[in-house]
Scaffold this motif. Structure first.
Motif, PDB file in Angstrom:
ATOM      1  N   GLU A 188      64.131  28.027   8.286  1.00  0.00           N
ATOM      2  CA  GLU A 188      65.716  27.676   8.936  1.00  0.00           C
ATOM      3  C   GLU A 188      66.043  28.905   9.879  1.00  0.00           C
ATOM      4  OE1 GLU A 188      70.077  26.042   7.341  1.00  0.00           O
ATOM      5  OE2 GLU A 188      68.512  26.838   5.802  1.00  0.00           O
ATOM      6  N   GLN A 189      66.477  28.430  10.981  1.00  0.00           N
ATOM      7  CA  GLN A 189      67.156  29.647  11.930  1.00  0.00           C
ATOM      8  C   GLN A 189      68.384  29.017  12.575  1.00  0.00           C
ATOM      9  OE1 GLN A 189      64.263  31.585  14.741  1.00  0.00           O
ATOM     10  NE2 GLN A 189      65.574  31.078  16.341  1.00  0.00           N
ATOM     11  N   GLU A 190      69.334  29.959  12.691  1.00  0.00           N
ATOM     12  CA  GLU A 190      70.445  29.682  13.060  1.00  0.00           C
ATOM     13  C   GLU A 190      70.767  30.723  14.501  1.00  0.00           C
ATOM     14  OE1 GLU A 190      74.126  27.593  13.617  1.00  0.00           O
ATOM     15  OE2 GLU A 190      72.940  27.474  12.103  1.00  0.00           O
ATOM     16  N   GLU A 191      71.229  30.284  15.545  1.00  0.00           N
ATOM     17  CA  GLU A 191      71.555  30.973  16.621  1.00  0.00           C
ATOM     18  C   GLU A 191      72.999  30.568  17.269  1.00  0.00           C
ATOM     19  OE1 GLU A 191      69.680  30.970  21.147  1.00  0.00           O
ATOM     20  OE2 GLU A 191      68.305  31.278  19.574  1.00  0.00           O
ATOM     21  N   GLN A 192      73.733  31.562  17.542  1.00  0.00           N
ATOM     22  CA  GLN A 192      75.145  31.564  18.063  1.00  0.00           C
ATOM     23  C   GLN A 192      75.424  32.287  19.289  1.00  0.00           C
ATOM     24  OE1 GLN A 192      78.088  31.633  14.999  1.00  0.00           O
ATOM     25  NE2 GLN A 192      77.263  30.482  13.641  1.00  0.00           N
TER      26      GLN A 192
END
Length: 99
Positions: A6-10
């Motif tokens: 899983e990866q989250e980028e903001q």
């Protein structure tokens, strides 16, 4: 045999009067990976797009963090294998190649 689960980028841009927020969420699942992009400009409703990719398309995928690590290792060793190409996901969430 490392893989991204899983990866989250903001990303937030504080532009007056319309701040912009972009986020990308990537999650691995049994059949591949789903990428969800969200864009919100000012007070407007968020716009969402989702893309799904199967395991075969993702074989050898390097996401941003792994790609940076690989490039640093190759630079440290002063070697890059000829013809090094691997799948990647661009800033829009689409599958592309990186070399």
């Amino acid at each position: 045999q490392l893989e991204t689960l899983e990866q989250e980028e903001q990303e937030c841009l504080e532009l007056t009067p319309h701040p912009t927020a972009k986020s990308t969420h990537m999650v691995s699942h049994q059949h591949g990976m789903t990428v969800t992009k969200t864009l919100q400009e000012g007070e407007a409703e968020p716009q969402c797009q989702s893309f799904s990719y199967c395991q075969d398309e993702l074989r050898g995928l390097l996401l941003e963090g792994a790609s940076l690590l690989l490039l640093r290792v190759l630079a440290r060793r002063h070697t890059v294998p000829p013809g090094l190409i691997f799948p990647a996901i661009d800033t829009e969430g689409h599958l592309c190649t990186s070399s």
